[in-house]
Design a protein around this motif. Structure first.
Motif, PDB file in Angstrom:
ATOM      1  N   GLY A  68      -4.526 -14.523 -16.822  1.00 36.83           N
ATOM      2  CA  GLY A  68      -3.987 -13.235 -17.253  1.00 36.83           C
ATOM      3  C   GLY A  68      -3.751 -12.340 -16.063  1.00 36.83           C
ATOM      4  O   GLY A  68      -3.908 -12.760 -14.909  1.00 36.83           O
ATOM      5  N   PHE A  69      -3.338 -11.097 -16.328  1.00 40.16           N
ATOM      6  CA  PHE A  69      -3.061 -10.122 -15.275  1.00 40.16           C
ATOM      7  C   PHE A  69      -3.555  -8.749 -15.708  1.00 40.16           C
ATOM      8  O   PHE A  69      -3.515  -8.418 -16.888  1.00 40.16           O
ATOM      9  N   ASN A  70      -3.956  -7.951 -14.733  1.00 37.24           N
ATOM     10  CA  ASN A  70      -4.088  -6.515 -14.916  1.00 37.24           C
ATOM     11  C   ASN A  70      -2.876  -5.919 -14.207  1.00 37.24           C
ATOM     12  O   ASN A  70      -2.608  -6.255 -13.047  1.00 37.24           O
ATOM     13  N   ILE A  71      -2.137  -5.055 -14.914  1.00 38.28           N
ATOM     14  CA  ILE A  71      -0.959  -4.416 -14.340  1.00 38.28           C
ATOM     15  C   ILE A  71      -1.077  -2.918 -14.589  1.00 38.28           C
ATOM     16  O   ILE A  71      -1.361  -2.496 -15.709  1.00 38.28           O
ATOM     17  N   GLY A  72      -0.863  -2.138 -13.543  1.00 38.03           N
ATOM     18  CA  GLY A  72      -0.896  -0.707 -13.753  1.00 38.03           C
ATOM     19  C   GLY A  72      -0.766   0.091 -12.482  1.00 38.03           C
ATOM     20  O   GLY A  72      -0.793  -0.449 -11.383  1.00 38.03           O
ATOM     21  N   MET A  73      -0.634   1.392 -12.675  1.00 39.23           N
ATOM     22  CA  MET A  73      -0.571   2.310 -11.543  1.00 39.23           C
ATOM     23  C   MET A  73      -1.485   3.492 -11.818  1.00 39.23           C
ATOM     24  O   MET A  73      -1.621   3.928 -12.963  1.00 39.23           O
ATOM     25  N   ASN A  74      -2.131   3.939 -10.781  1.00 34.36           N
ATOM     26  CA  ASN A  74      -3.028   5.087 -10.863  1.00 34.36           C
ATOM     27  C   ASN A  74      -2.251   6.303 -10.370  1.00 34.36           C
ATOM     28  O   ASN A  74      -1.857   6.356  -9.212  1.00 34.36           O
ATOM     29  N   GLN A  75      -2.024   7.246 -11.238  1.00 39.31           N
ATOM     30  CA  GLN A  75      -1.244   8.432 -10.914  1.00 39.31           C
ATOM     31  C   GLN A  75      -2.173   9.582 -10.565  1.00 39.31           C
ATOM     32  O   GLN A  75      -2.802  10.170 -11.445  1.00 39.31           O
ATOM     33  N   GLY A  76      -2.296   9.883  -9.281  1.00 41.21           N
ATOM     34  CA  GLY A  76      -3.143  10.963  -8.807  1.00 41.21           C
ATOM     35  C   GLY A  76      -4.495  10.478  -8.336  1.00 41.21           C
ATOM     36  O   GLY A  76      -4.991   9.435  -8.767  1.00 41.21           O
ATOM     37  N   VAL A  77      -5.100  11.212  -7.418  1.00 41.89           N
ATOM     38  CA  VAL A  77      -6.400  10.862  -6.858  1.00 41.89           C
ATOM     39  C   VAL A  77      -7.459  10.788  -7.959  1.00 41.89           C
ATOM     40  O   VAL A  77      -8.270   9.860  -7.994  1.00 41.89           O
ATOM     41  N   VAL A  78      -7.433  11.736  -8.877  1.00 46.33           N
ATOM     42  CA  VAL A  78      -8.435  11.768  -9.937  1.00 46.33           C
ATOM     43  C   VAL A  78      -8.342  10.528 -10.835  1.00 46.33           C
ATOM     44  O   VAL A  78      -9.314  10.121 -11.451  1.00 46.33           O
ATOM     45  N   ALA A  79      -7.175   9.897 -10.886  1.00 47.10           N
ATOM     46  CA  ALA A  79      -6.981   8.683 -11.686  1.00 47.10           C
ATOM     47  C   ALA A  79      -7.295   7.420 -10.896  1.00 47.10           C
ATOM     48  O   ALA A  79      -7.136   6.312 -11.411  1.00 47.10           O
ATOM     49  N   GLY A  80      -7.711   7.566  -9.643  1.00 47.38           N
ATOM     50  CA  GLY A  80      -8.102   6.413  -8.850  1.00 47.38           C
ATOM     51  C   GLY A  80      -7.089   5.949  -7.828  1.00 47.38           C
ATOM     52  O   GLY A  80      -7.275   4.913  -7.202  1.00 47.38           O
ATOM     53  N   ALA A  81      -6.003   6.691  -7.638  1.00 44.19           N
ATOM     54  CA  ALA A  81      -5.003   6.287  -6.650  1.00 44.19           C
ATOM     55  C   ALA A  81      -5.565   6.431  -5.247  1.00 44.19           C
ATOM     56  O   ALA A  81      -5.957   7.521  -4.845  1.00 44.19           O
ATOM     57  N   GLY A  82      -5.608   5.328  -4.513  1.00 47.54           N
ATOM     58  CA  GLY A  82      -6.076   5.368  -3.134  1.00 47.54           C
ATOM     59  C   GLY A  82      -5.069   6.051  -2.229  1.00 47.54           C
ATOM     60  O   GLY A  82      -5.427   6.749  -1.292  1.00 47.54           O
ATOM     61  N   ILE A  83      -3.789   5.839  -2.499  1.00 52.55           N
ATOM     62  CA  ILE A  83      -2.709   6.509  -1.784  1.00 52.55           C
ATOM     63  C   ILE A  83      -1.843   7.158  -2.859  1.00 52.55           C
ATOM     64  O   ILE A  83      -0.875   6.583  -3.345  1.00 52.55           O
ATOM     65  N   ALA A  84      -2.217   8.348  -3.253  1.00 49.51           N
ATOM     66  CA  ALA A  84      -1.573   9.036  -4.373  1.00 49.51           C
ATOM     67  C   ALA A  84      -0.177   9.541  -4.039  1.00 49.51           C
ATOM     68  O   ALA A  84       0.643   9.730  -4.940  1.00 49.51           O
TER      69      ALA A  84
END
Length: 181
Positions: free
Chosen positions: A121-137
């Protein structure tokens, strides 16, 4: 009285029965080195990668609006990111063409991943914003993480270490070779 078997040797600690898996390369990630400040594209690693050689940058494939690159700090072998060339932070800021190509690259990456490493399977996604976990927001990127049954074990939970059975250069070469095929 101290048992001589458990006296520190050369100041390196008390011997125990644990094995050590050292991952010093992750310290740069932990310290946040190389992350851009704010919304400025200068210094953004995602803006600079396309100027490098594909093997050096770990780029698997290039499109007109986006490119696929291996994550330098992967959760699993084959952990890719689909990144727009344009320095844009929010998914809603993508043009229609960028959105379509990002989706098509993600689909193609899934097909290639299945062909070369047969994930379950796969995990697919994007973290939008630092608070959402984006390392490079400041620069949008979509993660595609191959998953296998049993790939998450005690190491990340107890040892805060991820064991990766393949070098990034080998993974990039395998995926890049299969991208066109």
């Amino acid at each position: 009285m101290v048992d001589p078997e458990f006296v520190p040797q050369d100041g390196v600690g008390i011997p125990d029965a644990l094995q050590r898996l050292w991952t010093p390369h992750r310290m740069a990630y932990i310290k946040g080195e190389g992350k851009p400040d704010g919304d400025d594209a200068r210094g953004c690693p995602f803006c600079g990668l396309p100027d490098l050689d594909d093997a050096e940058a770990l780029i698997v494939a290039r499109g007109k609006a986006v490119y696929a690159v291996l994550n330098l700090y992967p959760y699993n072998p084959g952990h890719l990111m689909v990144v727009p060339y344009r320095h844009v932070a929010d998914f809603t800021e993508l043009t229609a063409g960028e959105t379509v190509e990002l989706a098509e690259f993600t689909q193609h990456a899934m097909r290639v991943g299945r062909r070369v490493s047969a994930p379950h399977g796969f995990n697919i996604g994007m973290n939008q914003g630092v608070v959402a976990g984006a390392g490079i927001a400041a620069h949008l990127h979509q993660h595609l993480v191959p998953r296998w049954g049993g790939d998450a074990n005690f190491m990340p939970v107890v040892g805060h270490t991820k064991v990766l059975p393949q070098l990034l250069g080998d993974t990039r070469r395998m995926l890049a070779d299969a991208w066109e095929g």
